[in-house]
Design a protein around this motif. Structure first.
Motif, PDB file in Angstrom:
ATOM      1  N   ARG A 141       0.857  -1.183   0.000  1.00 52.83           N
ATOM      2  CA  ARG A 141       0.000   0.000   0.000  1.00 52.83           C
ATOM      3  C   ARG A 141       0.891   1.230   0.000  1.00 52.83           C
ATOM      4  O   ARG A 141       1.930   1.259   0.675  1.00 52.83           O
ATOM      5  CB  ARG A 141      -0.932  -0.008   1.207  1.00 52.83           C
ATOM      6  N   LEU A 142       0.528   2.203  -0.792  1.00 57.48           N
ATOM      7  CA  LEU A 142       1.232   3.477  -0.828  1.00 57.48           C
ATOM      8  C   LEU A 142       0.617   4.372   0.237  1.00 57.48           C
ATOM      9  O   LEU A 142      -0.547   4.754   0.129  1.00 57.48           O
ATOM     10  CB  LEU A 142       1.110   4.117  -2.212  1.00 57.48           C
ATOM     11  N   VAL A 143       1.399   4.688   1.264  1.00 53.85           N
ATOM     12  CA  VAL A 143       0.929   5.543   2.348  1.00 53.85           C
ATOM     13  C   VAL A 143       1.559   6.919   2.150  1.00 53.85           C
ATOM     14  O   VAL A 143       2.774   7.049   2.153  1.00 53.85           O
ATOM     15  CB  VAL A 143       1.303   4.967   3.728  1.00 53.85           C
ATOM     16  N   MET A 144       0.710   7.923   1.994  1.00 52.43           N
ATOM     17  CA  MET A 144       1.178   9.249   1.617  1.00 52.43           C
ATOM     18  C   MET A 144       0.404  10.304   2.383  1.00 52.43           C
ATOM     19  O   MET A 144      -0.766  10.101   2.737  1.00 52.43           O
ATOM     20  CB  MET A 144       1.005   9.429   0.108  1.00 52.43           C
ATOM     21  N   VAL A 145       1.031  11.433   2.635  1.00 52.68           N
ATOM     22  CA  VAL A 145       0.339  12.529   3.304  1.00 52.68           C
ATOM     23  C   VAL A 145      -0.702  13.118   2.353  1.00 52.68           C
ATOM     24  O   VAL A 145      -0.407  13.430   1.193  1.00 52.68           O
ATOM     25  CB  VAL A 145       1.340  13.603   3.753  1.00 52.68           C
ATOM     26  N   ARG A 146      -1.927  13.249   2.844  1.00 53.84           N
ATOM     27  CA  ARG A 146      -3.033  13.692   2.002  1.00 53.84           C
ATOM     28  C   ARG A 146      -2.748  15.039   1.333  1.00 53.84           C
ATOM     29  O   ARG A 146      -2.993  15.213   0.131  1.00 53.84           O
ATOM     30  CB  ARG A 146      -4.319  13.800   2.837  1.00 53.84           C
ATOM     31  N   ASP A 147      -2.231  16.001   2.093  1.00 54.33           N
ATOM     32  CA  ASP A 147      -2.014  17.339   1.533  1.00 54.33           C
ATOM     33  C   ASP A 147      -1.019  17.297   0.378  1.00 54.33           C
ATOM     34  O   ASP A 147      -1.147  18.060  -0.584  1.00 54.33           O
ATOM     35  CB  ASP A 147      -1.514  18.296   2.616  1.00 54.33           C
ATOM     36  N   GLU A 148      -0.027  16.439   0.461  1.00 57.18           N
ATOM     37  CA  GLU A 148       0.957  16.350  -0.618  1.00 57.18           C
ATOM     38  C   GLU A 148       0.352  15.710  -1.861  1.00 57.18           C
ATOM     39  O   GLU A 148       0.592  16.165  -2.985  1.00 57.18           O
ATOM     40  CB  GLU A 148       2.190  15.573  -0.165  1.00 57.18           C
ATOM     41  N   TYR A 149      -0.462  14.678  -1.687  1.00 55.38           N
ATOM     42  CA  TYR A 149      -1.098  14.064  -2.850  1.00 55.38           C
ATOM     43  C   TYR A 149      -2.068  15.049  -3.510  1.00 55.38           C
ATOM     44  O   TYR A 149      -2.120  15.164  -4.739  1.00 55.38           O
ATOM     45  CB  TYR A 149      -1.833  12.788  -2.445  1.00 55.38           C
ATOM     46  N   GLU A 150      -2.807  15.775  -2.708  1.00 56.52           N
ATOM     47  CA  GLU A 150      -3.740  16.747  -3.274  1.00 56.52           C
ATOM     48  C   GLU A 150      -3.006  17.895  -3.942  1.00 56.52           C
ATOM     49  O   GLU A 150      -3.474  18.439  -4.954  1.00 56.52           O
ATOM     50  CB  GLU A 150      -4.683  17.239  -2.180  1.00 56.52           C
ATOM     51  N   ARG A 151      -1.847  18.283  -3.391  1.00 57.01           N
ATOM     52  CA  ARG A 151      -1.032  19.306  -4.062  1.00 57.01           C
ATOM     53  C   ARG A 151      -0.608  18.819  -5.441  1.00 57.01           C
ATOM     54  O   ARG A 151      -0.676  19.553  -6.436  1.00 57.01           O
ATOM     55  CB  ARG A 151       0.215  19.626  -3.224  1.00 57.01           C
ATOM     56  N   HIS A 152      -0.169  17.568  -5.496  1.00 55.60           N
ATOM     57  CA  HIS A 152       0.218  16.968  -6.775  1.00 55.60           C
ATOM     58  C   HIS A 152      -0.937  17.036  -7.778  1.00 55.60           C
ATOM     59  O   HIS A 152      -0.765  17.509  -8.908  1.00 55.60           O
ATOM     60  CB  HIS A 152       0.650  15.523  -6.525  1.00 55.60           C
TER      61      HIS A 152
END
Length: 326
Positions: A141-152
């Motif tokens: 599973r790719l665990v990522m900070v939500r704000d960074e993914y949404e910025r992308h």
């Protein structure tokens, strides 16, 4: 192959490729041959005799016996990177090197991502025998900070929304990562769209993306640590196990000279002032401790310990002898 033991974590560096000498010239404006000569500990691992940056692309595998975690994922093979064509259509033996380290594709169960730039996400997905993009690590599973993914995702704009980022320098919602070398928002949007299609979307389609909050814990002993500046929501990775600690920089630090001169920011930073503040806070908190400091782009000796050095700091390979664990 470099390995380290941090409490119960075995950490292994898996090399993808060196960054071509000259490609990063000008990335840190203050980094001149004259300035580099004042910092002798940078030679020979981090700069050459001409004062040019030496760096590479690699991932860390973090294994505590329960989880096998891959931090950042390089450029990947066969990807479309019009904004950095030298890294397009690569064919590197990264997976073979991972196997040499003792890990197959099925062994990785967590992927971490400090930020969603092209040289940190490529191995999320690969082409199968039919040419379709599929998750490289099917059990992860790719665990990522939500704000960074949404910025992308926010960098993908429709044609009618495109504007030159030079007109948006004061807009906190616009990532200016391309400002120095590629100031056209349409180019950034197109590149981001390709990254989403070729790297992220197969993970999303497989239901393997997990978003966590700022400073979010991934599993016990593994958490994200907010280090904004390179992007609005850039996060480094902190490991704690059995009284030992490690810190994986991501692009909060592009190069070890930013240890000696933490106020020297990258041309690619969204906010150079914020990235400088993040660096200094990290260095002040770990100087003189037994925290293992691990550079995501550091060539040569990739990890060490931070000690004070005049008005700045330096990276040393051996743990300071006077340090008491804390």
């Amino acid at each position: 192959m470099q390995t380290w033991q941090v409490g119960n974590f075995k950490i292994t560096k898996v090399h993808e490729l060196p960054i071509e000498v000259g490609l990063l010239d000008g990335l840190i404006p203050e980094l001149t041959p004259e300035a580099v000569r004042e910092i002798d500990w940078l030679y020979p691992d981090y700069v050459n005799e001409s004062g040019q940056i030496l760096a590479d692309l690699h991932s860390f595998v973090i294994d505590n016996g329960e989880h096998v975690i891959l931090t950042d994922a390089g450029c990947g093979n066969g990807k479309s990177y019009p904004m950095q064509p030298i890294w397009s259509d690569l064919d590197t033996p990264f997976l073979e090197r991972l196997q040499e380290a003792g890990y197959g594709r099925d062994d990785i169960d967590i992927i971490l991502c400090t930020h969603a730039h092209l040289d940190h996400v490529g191995w999320f997905s690969m082409r199968d025998e039919e040419g379709k993009w599929v998750p490289t690590f099917p059990n992860a599973r790719l665990v990522m900070v939500r704000d960074e993914y949404e910025r992308h995702l926010s960098q993908i704009v429709e044609t009618g929304e495109v504007q030159d980022v030079s007109d948006a320098a004061g807009d906190d919602d616009v990532d200016l990562i391309a400002r120095a070398f590629h100031p056209d928002t349409s180019a950034l949007s197109n590149q981001t769209r390709l990254i989403q299609e070729e790297s992220f979307q197969p993970i999303v389609d497989a239901g393997r993306l997990e978003l966590v909050p700022t400073d979010g814990q991934v599993v016990p002993g593994v958490r994200y640590e907010s280090t904004p500046g390179h992007t609005t929501a850039h996060h480094s990775i902190r490991l704690d196990s059995d009284g030992a600690t490690a810190f994986v920089t991501g692009d909060a630090f592009h190069h070890p000279i930013q240890i000696a001169r933490p106020d020297w920011s990258s041309q690619g930073d969204w906010d150079g002032g914020a990235s400088a503040r993040s660096r200094r806070a990290v260095l002040e908190s770990c100087a003189g401790t037994d925290l293992l400091f691990m550079g995501t782009h550091f060539a040569g000796i990739t990890a060490g310990y931070i000690v004070e050095d005049g008005e700045g700091f330096r990276l040393v390979e051996s743990r300071p002898p006077s340090v008491e664990r804390r």
